[in-house]
Design an enzyme around this catalytic site. Structure first.
Site, PDB file in Angstrom:
ATOM      1  N   CYS A   9      -0.716  -3.693   3.421  1.00 38.44           N
ATOM      2  CA  CYS A   9      -1.997  -2.975   3.755  1.00 38.44           C
ATOM      3  C   CYS A   9      -1.583  -1.592   4.360  1.00 38.44           C
ATOM      4  O   CYS A   9      -0.589  -0.762   3.652  1.00 38.44           O
ATOM      5  CB  CYS A   9      -2.411  -4.038   5.001  1.00 38.44           C
ATOM      6  SG  CYS A   9      -1.614  -3.928   6.370  1.00 38.44           S
ATOM      7  N   ARG A  15      -3.452  -6.977   8.808  1.00 46.25           N
ATOM      8  CA  ARG A  15      -3.397  -8.071   7.623  1.00 46.25           C
ATOM      9  C   ARG A  15      -2.184  -8.355   6.811  1.00 46.25           C
ATOM     10  O   ARG A  15      -2.029  -9.554   6.667  1.00 46.25           O
ATOM     11  CB  ARG A  15      -4.576  -7.163   6.622  1.00 46.25           C
ATOM     12  CG  ARG A  15      -5.800  -7.089   7.298  1.00 46.25           C
ATOM     13  CD  ARG A  15      -6.682  -6.398   6.133  1.00 46.25           C
ATOM     14  NE  ARG A  15      -6.242  -4.894   6.351  1.00 46.25           N
ATOM     15  CZ  ARG A  15      -6.745  -3.995   5.543  1.00 46.25           C
ATOM     16  NH1 ARG A  15      -7.698  -4.308   4.521  1.00 46.25           N
ATOM     17  NH2 ARG A  15      -6.504  -2.673   5.489  1.00 46.25           N
ATOM     18  N   ASP A 118     -10.351  -4.182   6.926  1.00 48.27           N
ATOM     19  CA  ASP A 118      -9.287  -4.165   8.124  1.00 48.27           C
ATOM     20  C   ASP A 118     -10.047  -4.394   9.357  1.00 48.27           C
ATOM     21  O   ASP A 118     -11.241  -3.731   9.886  1.00 48.27           O
ATOM     22  CB  ASP A 118      -9.097  -2.623   7.993  1.00 48.27           C
ATOM     23  CG  ASP A 118      -8.066  -2.382   8.921  1.00 48.27           C
ATOM     24  OD1 ASP A 118      -7.410  -3.088   9.721  1.00 48.27           O
ATOM     25  OD2 ASP A 118      -7.578  -1.114   8.868  1.00 48.27           O
TER      26      ASP A 118
END
Length: 145
Positions: A9, A15, A118
């Protein structure tokens, strides 16, 4: 057979470590697997985000060993499978190591190539939504791993 799975990410604090530790938990019975994560713009050496970590703990997964690290070409070249959260991450991966594009996919590949938004600096509800999404997406990958 995938032996080295890299999850990517941006910051490597929300994440990608969540997906990393989910996969480690779900694949704990498969020896010889390396599952790790990195970020395109990593907050190097930072632990997992407090909310992301709390949700993992509530689900029986301990992410406490995590320290964010910067994505480097060596990590990409060494991976058998690279899982990213958004199409822009795939572009960033390709910019670093174009030769790995054939082994880089979205985590949501098996769900219409859905992106994982996100949740950084957002509400607990945003983190819960992302957790549920990644739980499904990692389950989707299990039959291939």
């Amino acid at each position: 057979m995938f032996k080295n799975i890299l999850v990517v990410c941006i910051g490597n604090i929300c994440r990608s470590p969540t997906a990393e530790y989910m996969l480690k938990h779900k694949l704990a019975n498969k020896p010889g697997l390396t599952i790790h994560s990195a970020g395109l713009g990593a907050l190097v050496d930072k632990p997992i985000d407090a909310t992301a970590g709390a949700i993992l703990l509530e689900n029986g997964i301990d992410p406490s060993p995590h320290k964010a690290r910067q994505l480097r070409s060596e990590l990409l070249l060494g991976a058998d499978l690279i899982l990213a959260m958004e199409p822009s991450h795939l572009k960033g991966i390709s910019d670093i190591a174009p030769q790995v594009s054939g082994k880089a996919f979205l985590l949501g590949k098996w769900s219409n190539n859905d992106a994982v938004p996100d949740p950084y600096r957002k509400s607990r509800e945003a983190f819960d939504h992302v957790y549920k999404q990644m739980d499904k997406f990692t389950d989707d990958w299990l039959k291939y791993l």
